[in-house]
Design an enzyme around this catalytic site. Structure first.
Site, short mmCIF file in Angstrom:
data_model
loop_
_atom_site.label_atom_id
_atom_site.label_comp_id
_atom_site.label_asym_id
_atom_site.label_seq_id
_atom_site.Cartn_x
_atom_site.Cartn_y
_atom_site.Cartn_z
N GLU A 204 0.85 -1.19 0.00
CA GLU A 204 0.00 0.00 0.00
C GLU A 204 0.88 1.24 0.00
OE1 GLU A 204 -3.74 2.09 2.37
OE2 GLU A 204 -2.87 0.26 3.17
N GLY B 189 3.25 2.64 10.75
CA GLY B 189 3.06 1.92 12.00
C GLY B 189 2.81 0.44 11.78
N ALA B 190 1.91 0.14 10.84
CA ALA B 190 1.57 -1.26 10.57
C ALA B 190 0.76 -1.32 9.28
CB ALA B 190 0.76 -1.85 11.73
N MET B 191 0.57 -2.54 8.77
CA MET B 191 -0.17 -2.73 7.52
C MET B 191 -1.09 -3.92 7.67
SD MET B 191 -0.90 -1.76 4.54
CE MET B 191 -2.11 -2.61 3.53
N GLU B 192 -2.35 -3.73 7.25
CA GLU B 192 -3.43 -4.67 7.52
C GLU B 192 -3.55 -5.79 6.50
OE1 GLU B 192 -5.47 -1.30 5.10
OE2 GLU B 192 -3.88 -1.46 6.60
N ASN B 193 -2.49 -6.14 5.77
CA ASN B 193 -2.57 -7.20 4.76
C ASN B 193 -3.43 -8.37 5.26
OD1 ASN B 193 -0.27 -5.82 3.38
ND2 ASN B 193 0.84 -6.65 5.14
N HIS C 125 -6.47 -1.58 15.51
CA HIS C 125 -6.73 -0.86 14.25
C HIS C 125 -6.53 -1.78 13.05
CE1 HIS C 125 -6.71 2.73 11.57
NE2 HIS C 125 -5.88 1.98 10.87
N GLU C 126 -5.41 -2.48 13.02
CA GLU C 126 -5.14 -3.33 11.86
C GLU C 126 -6.09 -4.52 11.81
OE1 GLU C 126 -3.29 -1.94 9.78
OE2 GLU C 126 -2.52 -0.45 11.17
N GLU D 53 -9.76 4.32 6.30
CA GLU D 53 -8.92 4.79 7.40
C GLU D 53 -9.70 5.62 8.42
OE1 GLU D 53 -6.29 3.50 8.02
OE2 GLU D 53 -5.58 2.67 6.12
#
Length: 857
Positions: free
Chosen positions: A139, A278-282, A314-315, A337
């Protein structure tokens, strides 16, 4: 340089990709990516978005044959075939951005093979190597750095992924469910993953590395067992326990509140050192910055634990609001988001405290997002154009987007809001949709005018509300007149307080609907003119103007039953005191000190809330609220207020510090007292700091002690900072905390220290955590040194950003933003900041940095 992309030009793709088969043959020096894509022509009758025009991924050549363009960057193509037949060079073209196929049929299987170099990828987009871990970040547009593809979020496909790598890389991970593993000779092994869900390529993930994992299981509300695994470097795996428990807590909460259940057999999180965000929701395989996973009592502060829990949630929440229902295009970014930030804010409020969470969220919004709205970089929650989409992962899209969702929640009420969410999930599951789909449905359930409400998505800037009032003693009628500079639809929470007793005189937290430029509201049977408590809980993201007297603000600060507005009254009080100091050299009112004393000494069970009440406004908030401020004057005024509080309440502050010395619940309040005491008796505070640092059993107290002493010029300061560095310099997260301490110090010598760190072996500019910890902290929190009157602070940031732009344009563009807020400062500051921006504009910049710099000018 990339071309500007416009929302108005959106066209659905002519082709869609229904199935993706990827094979990664991974070696230390390079990786071979083989892709097979099932391509199908999208007939207009089959379109989910029939009202839109046709796409430009397919063009017509001069002889009326189709040309298909696929995105691809930094790829070495050495094989391309259609339906198994290898193409000749005359049948396709390759340039820096695209693979163009000539004369493509309506349905076909496209096969490509490319060579990429993950170890050389310092942009941290696509497939790259972090230490001994290969990982992906796709992303927004990273997948095109892995293979040729229609890299856009409205192309949804099912992925099957095969991975081959050396056995030293024990973990071979991708999205979905593991379906096959095997050995390949003595030295290599193989794994195949199959994701049953349709997903856009930005949710693709791959991790290959020397990793260990912590495992647990979660039983869903329907009785399914889901395996949970958190991966990290082997020596850090025990530090994943808190994040794992946070994941289970988030899964349980989402089932209870939103009735959402996880859908795969396994949920994985991998902690990575080099990560831009911070992080990625794959889907099923989240990739996290290590700072939002790893925690133990020696290294994680109280705030670290809160942040880890929030980011994990969140993720996870993205599984439904972002993954199963995704964005049609990147202009819809706030669809996933803003909504997911609102959900994680609600979750965190349920864990810690609703008023405390609201105070912290609004403090962030007013310090950062309002500044963005007032800067040259102002943009709507739904941007209308972009040069680099990475530049729109902003507080406007995220936090203001969440505030827009919160307004819908306030209008509908919790029950109707959750009912509408169930319809949203049922109607759009498995689709790529728009902000209009979500907000339109919500407005339908709330009987709201969608065309008027959507202005929150369409218009940049912060609306201004001017409030006046009247009281008619004869009819006992109180009247509120609310005027706005634009015509937004917004909920306005209000309370009326008896100005003698503080008793509520109207329906508590009554929600008024504002929809016109001028609104008048009458309150009947009000015996005397009240003090209004306005915009309770910050029910809309607006600037509020009402002619409160200092006495009225102080009354609200002490008596308002709405905790958020009580805090806000304290913030507004200090801002008024600052203005009086700047304009008239006025003293700090004794009444403010008296009320401060009463709040400090009252027996409040929620000591964290007391600490919020007694924390002065941040300089960033004041800079954005006061016009064209001269930074040294503002800092002097704030130092004066701190000194007056410390001088007049030193005994009470010391007593509060001592009485909360071993209390976890009182930790934040205790350390706030320590900060104030530093303005009264520095030698006393140095002794307290040394004792706290040496004897505390938690890192929160140790770091707070160091934070206090970094601004005191004494031998103990250097001894403690050296001790901390000596102990933790090989721990990347603790070293980042040390960078923050050095970057925040307002002592004159700290500027030279920061420059020395930049040139030292312990600092790595290419690591985002290091860059953010040192440079962003310096620019955002160290006003004394960043805003040096010779401009050297601005020059230091600009020079480092220019170096970083050659390595990682995303991070460079984010780090330059403190210079873009030049309009808020005095003319002398403005000229120096614009000078550095002008100098940057003359350089060869990435699209990311070019867009930010030129918009700023």
């Amino acid at each position: 340089m990339q071309k500007m992309v416009y929302l108005k030009d959106y066209k659905e793709p002519d082709y869609f990709i229904s199935e993706v088969n990827l094979e990664f043959d991974v070696f230390d020096e390079y990786t071979i990516v083989s892709a097979s894509l099932k391509m199908d022509y999208r007939l207009p009758a089959l379109s989910c978005f029939a009202e839109t025009s046709r796409g430009n991924d397919v063009e017509k050549s001069g002889n009326n044959k189709s040309l298909l363009k696929l995105n691809g960057e930094d790829l070495e193509l050495f094989y391309v075939a259609i339906n198994g037949e290898e193409l000749t060079e005359s049948q396709y073209e390759v340039d820096a951005k695209y693979l163009t196929l000539k004369n493509v049929p309506q349905e076909f299987m496209l096969s490509t093979k490319v060579k990429i170099y993950p170890a050389n990828n310092k942009r941290l987009e696509g497939l790259y190597k972090s230490k001994n871990i290969f990982c992906t970040q796709c992303e927004a547009q990273g997948f095109r750095r892995i293979t040729y593809y229609l890299d856009r979020p409205d192309v949804l496909a099912k992925f099957t992924v095969a991975i081959k790598a050396d056995k030293k890389y024990g973990a071979l991970l991708s999205n979905g469910n593991l379906v096959e593993t095997s050995d390949i000779g003595a030295d290599r092994h193989f794994a195949k993953w199959k994701d049953p869900s349709l997903k856009p390529c930005y949710l693709f993930a791959l991790v290959i590395g020397e990793l260990a994992y912590l495992e647990d299981f979660y039983v869903t509300q329907s009785g399914r067992t889901v395996a949970l695994r958190l991966y990290s470097e082997k020596n850090k795996v025990d530090d994943c326990r808190f994040a794992l428990n946070s994941l289970k807590k988030a899964m349980r909460w989402d089932e209870k509140i939103f009735k959402r259940e996880y859908d795969l057999d396994i949920y994985m999180i991998v902690a990575i050192s080099d990560f831009n965000a911070g992080a990625m929701e794959n889907k099923g395989l989240n990739i996290f910055n290590v700072k939002y996973v790893l925690a133990n009592k020696e290294t994680a502060t109280d705030d670290d634990y809160i942040n880890i829990e929030a980011v994990v949630a969140h993720e996870y929440f993205h599984n439904w609001t972002g993954n199963r229902i995704t964005c049609r295009d990147w202009f819809q970014l706030s669809l996933k988001e803003g909504l997911t930030v609102f959900r994680d804010q609600w979750f965190t409020a349920d864990q810690i405290s609703h008023p405390i969470k609201r105070i912290r969220d609004v403090s962030l919004l007013r310090s950062r997002q309002f500044a963005e709205d007032a800067s040259p970089l102002a943009h709507p929650v739904q941007p209308k154009s972009y040069l680099a989409i990475d530049n729109f992962y902003t507080v406007t899209v995220y936090e203001k987007g969440a505030e827009v969702v919160r307004m819908l929640y306030t209008f509908l009420g919790e029950e109707r809001f959750l009912h509408a969410m169930q319809e949203y999930f049922a109607k759009f599951d498995g689709q790529a949709v728009t902000i209009e789909d979500f907000a339109g449905l919500m407005c339908k359930h709330g009987n709201l005018d969608f065309n008027k409400f959507r202005r929150w998505y369409d218009e940049a800037g912060t609306p201004n509300l001017a409030i006046s009032d009247e009281y008619d003693a004869a009819s006992k009628t109180y009247r509120l007149i609310i005027k706005q500079n634009r015509e937004f639809l917004l909920p306005f929470k209000v309370g009326l307080l008896n100005r003698e007793t503080g008793q509520e005189l109207s329906k508590q937290n009554e929600v008024l609907t504002i929809s016109r430029k001028t609104e008048v509201f009458n309150f009947n049977n009000i015996a005397a003119k009240p003090i209004p408590s306005l915009l309770r809980d910050f029910s809309a993201p607006v600037n509020l103007s009402y002619p409160y007297t200092l006495t009225e603000l102080l009354f609200l600060f002490e008596h308002d039953s709405n905790e958020f507005n009580r805090w806000d009254a304290g913030q507004r009080t200090v801002m008024k005191i600052v203005l009086n100091i700047l304009e008239n050299n006025s003293p700090v009112p004794n009444l403010y000190i008296d009320i401060f004393q009463r709040i400090l000494t009252e027996n409040n069970e929620n000591k964290n809330l007391t600490a919020e009440f007694l924390t002065l406004p941040t300089s960033n908030y004041l800079i954005n609220q006061l016009n064209n401020i001269f930074i040294p004057d503002l800092l002097a005024a704030m130092d004066f207020i701190n000194s007056q509080i410390a001088a007049k309440l030193s005994d009470e502050l010391l007593n509060c510090y001592q009485s909360n010395k071993v209390s976890k619940d009182g930790r934040r309040l205790k350390n706030l007292c320590l900060h104030y005491l530093a303005y009264a008796d520095q030698q006393l505070v140095v002794n307290l700091v040394v004792n706290q640092y040496q004897n505390s059993d938690n890192i929160t107290d140790k770091l707070e002690a160091l934070d206090v002493i970094t601004d005191i010029d004494c031998a103990e300061r250097e001894e403690l900072l050296h001790d901390f560095l000596d102990k933790w310099q090989h721990d990347e997260l603790m070293l980042a905390k040390w960078f923050v301490l050095q970057a925040k110090s307002k002592l004159p010598g700290s500027f030279a220290k920061i420059k020395a760190i930049l040139n030292s072996e312990i600092f790595d500019l290419s690591n985002p955590n290091s860059a953010y910890s040192l440079l962003r902290t310096f620019a955002v929190l160290n006003h004394a040194n960043f805003h040096k009157l010779d401009g050297s602070g601005y020059q230091l940031l600009a020079d480092q950003v220019l170096l970083l732009d050659k390595i990682n344009p995303q991070v460079a563009a984010r780090l330059i933003t403190p210079l873009t807020n030049w309009r808020a400062l005095s003319i002398s500051h403005q000229e120096l900041m614009r000078k550095e921006l002008n100098n940057l504009s003359q350089q060869k910049l990435s699209s990311n940095l070019y867009e930010v710099v030129n918009k700023s000018l």
